[in-house]
Design an enzyme around this catalytic site. Structure first.
Site, PDB file in Angstrom:
ATOM      1  N   CYS A 118       0.950  -1.176  -0.090  1.00  0.00           N
ATOM      2  CA  CYS A 118       0.013  -0.145  -0.100  1.00  0.00           C
ATOM      3  C   CYS A 118       0.761   1.128   0.024  1.00  0.00           C
ATOM      4  CB  CYS A 118      -0.999  -0.020   1.232  1.00  0.00           C
ATOM      5  SG  CYS A 118      -2.249  -1.533   1.370  1.00  0.00           S
ATOM      6  N   HIS A 254      -3.441   7.104   3.057  1.00  0.00           N
ATOM      7  CA  HIS A 254      -3.814   6.052   2.550  1.00  0.00           C
ATOM      8  C   HIS A 254      -5.058   5.525   3.165  1.00  0.00           C
ATOM      9  CE1 HIS A 254      -3.687   1.568   1.821  1.00  0.00           C
ATOM     10  NE2 HIS A 254      -3.323   1.530   2.988  1.00  0.00           N
ATOM     11  N   ASN A 284     -10.268  -0.723   0.834  1.00  0.00           N
ATOM     12  CA  ASN A 284      -8.869  -0.613   0.750  1.00  0.00           C
ATOM     13  C   ASN A 284      -8.285  -1.043  -0.511  1.00  0.00           C
ATOM     14  OD1 ASN A 284      -6.097  -0.665   1.145  1.00  0.00           O
ATOM     15  ND2 ASN A 284      -6.004  -1.691   2.892  1.00  0.00           N
TER      16      ASN A 284
END
Length: 328
Positions: A118, A254, A284
Site C-alpha cells: 500500500c 492511505h 482498501n
C-alpha cells in the site's frame, strides 16, 4: 522553495474503478460477518471487484488515459512510466512494460515498485519527483493499482471485507514556478504481520499450498503500527518542509480503514474536512488508495496554486512514507 533543485507539479490525475460493486450484505451471505460489523470496524460500505477476464494492467491503462487527458498530455509525451502494484499481471514480464505497450508510450522508461504494497504509490511519486531532476525526464506517468480480490481468500473474513480493486494515476512534470516537493519522510520495520507467503524463492509455488498464495493480515498489528507511524511520519515530513500541520491545506492519506484515518487525524489535530475519504465506497485499494484521495480533490479543481498537501501511506513490511508538496 522546493527541497529539490527543480520544482515539480502534478498536472493531471485519473482513477479507474471496475463496474462490479460488492456490498457488505453480499459478503455477509458467505462470511461470518455483518454489515454492521464491517462498517464499525472499517467504515467500508461497498467495494469494487475486477472482472475475471481483466488484469491489473487493464486498470492501469484506463486510469492513465484519464490522467493524461486531464494533464493535456499524450502517451508520446511520457518519458517514464512507474507502476506501483503488489498484484502485478505476472512475475515476469514487467507490468509497467505491459502498460507502456498498451498505451503506445514508445519513448518511456519503465519501472515497477511492488513490495511496499500500500506504500507503493508514495514511493513511486518520490521516485518520479527525483527523475524529473535529471535530463532523462520532463513528464513522468505514475500509476498505482491493485486487484486484491485475486489474492484474498474468499473464506477469510479478515482480508476479504477490507479490500477493493482500483487504479489511480498522476502525471508529474517540471513546474514553471515555485513549489514542488518540499519535504519527505520514510521509515520501515520488518514484520510478517502482512504477507503473501508463497511465490518467491523461500516458498516456491510448487512447494506451497493454495492458501499460502493468499494475503495474510494481522489486523491488530496493522492498527497499532499505522496509528503510531503515519501521524509521526506526517509531522516529520511537514517539519522538514519548514511548515506546521496548520499550514497544510490537504491531507491525502492511505485509504486502509476509516478508523485508522480518523485516529491519525485526531492525533494530528486536523479537521476531517481536510482529508478526502474514499475508503467507505471503495474499500482498501492498496497501492491505489492515496491516488483515489488525490483524484477526489485534483479532479474537482480543489487543489489550487500555492496549496500545500501531504501524501502519506503505510504498507506491508512495514514500510511507510510521507511527501509534502506545494502545488505550483
Amino acid at each position: 522553495m522546493s527541497a529539490l533543485a527543480v520544482p515539480v507539479t502534478i498536472t493531471g490525475t485519473g482513477v479507474h474503478l471496475p463496474p462490479d460493486v460488492v456490498t457488505n450484505a453480499e459478503l455477509a451471505a458467505t462470511l461470518d460477518t455483518s454489515d454492521e460489523w464491517i462498517i464499525s470496524r472499517t467504515g467500508i460500505r461497498v467495494r469494487r471487484r475486477l472482472a475475471p477476464d481483466r488484469a491489473t494492467s487493464d486498470m492501469c491503462v484506463a486510469a492513465a488515459h484519464s490522467a493524461l487527458a486531464a494533464a493535456g498530455s499524450t502517451a508520446r509525451d511520457v518519458d517514464a512510466i512507474i507502476v506501483g502494484t503488489y498484484t502485478y499481471d505476472q512475475p515476469l514480464p514487467s507490468t509497467a512494460l505491459i502498460v507502456k505497450e498498451l498505451l503506445g508510450a514508445d519513448r518511456a522508461l519503465t519501472l515497477d515498485i511492488t513490495q511496499a504494497a500500500c506504500a507503493n504509490g508514495v514511493q513511486a511519486l518520490f521516485l518520479a519527483a527525483h527523475l524529473l531532476q535529471t535530463s532523462a525526464a520532463s513528464t513522468v506517468l505514475v500509476i498505482a493499482a491493485d486487484c486484491a480480490s485475486r489474492v484474498t481468500d474468499p473464506a477469510d473474513r479478515t482480508t476479504r471485507v477490507f479490500f477493493g480493486d482500483a487504479a489511480g494515476a498522476a502525471v508529474l512534470t517540471r513546474a514553471s514556478s515555485s513549489g514542488g516537493l518540499l519535504g519527505w519522510d520514510f521509515g520501515t520495520e520488518l514484520s510478517y504481520d502482512v504477507e503473501i507467503p508463497a511465490g518467491g524463492s523461500r516458498l516456491p509455488p510448487a512447494a506451497a499450498s493454495a492458501s499460502d498464495h493468499y494475503l495474510k493480515m494481522d489486523g491488530r498489528a496493522v492498527w497499532n503500527t499505522a496509528t503510531r507511524c503515519l501521524p509521526d511520519s506526517i509531522l516529520r515530513a511537514v517539519d522538514e518542509a519548514g511548515l506546521s500541520v496548520e499550514e497544510i491545506t490537504h491531507f491525502f492519506l492511505h485509504q486502509a480503514n476509516l478508523n485508522i484515518i480518523t485516529a491519525a487525524l485526531d492525533k494530528l489535530g486536523v479537521s476531517r474536512s481536510r482529508a478526502p475519504i474514499t475508503v467507505d465506497r471503495l474499500g482498501n485499494t492498496g497501492s491505489a488508495g492515496v491516488f483515489t484521495a488525490l483524484h477526489s480533490a485534483f479532479g474537482q479543481g480543489a487543489v489550487r496554486r500555492g496549496d500545500t498537501y501531504v501524501v502519506s501511506s503505510i504498507g506491508a513490511g512495514f514500510q511507510w512514507g510521507t511527501l509534502c508538496f506545494r502545488h505550483g
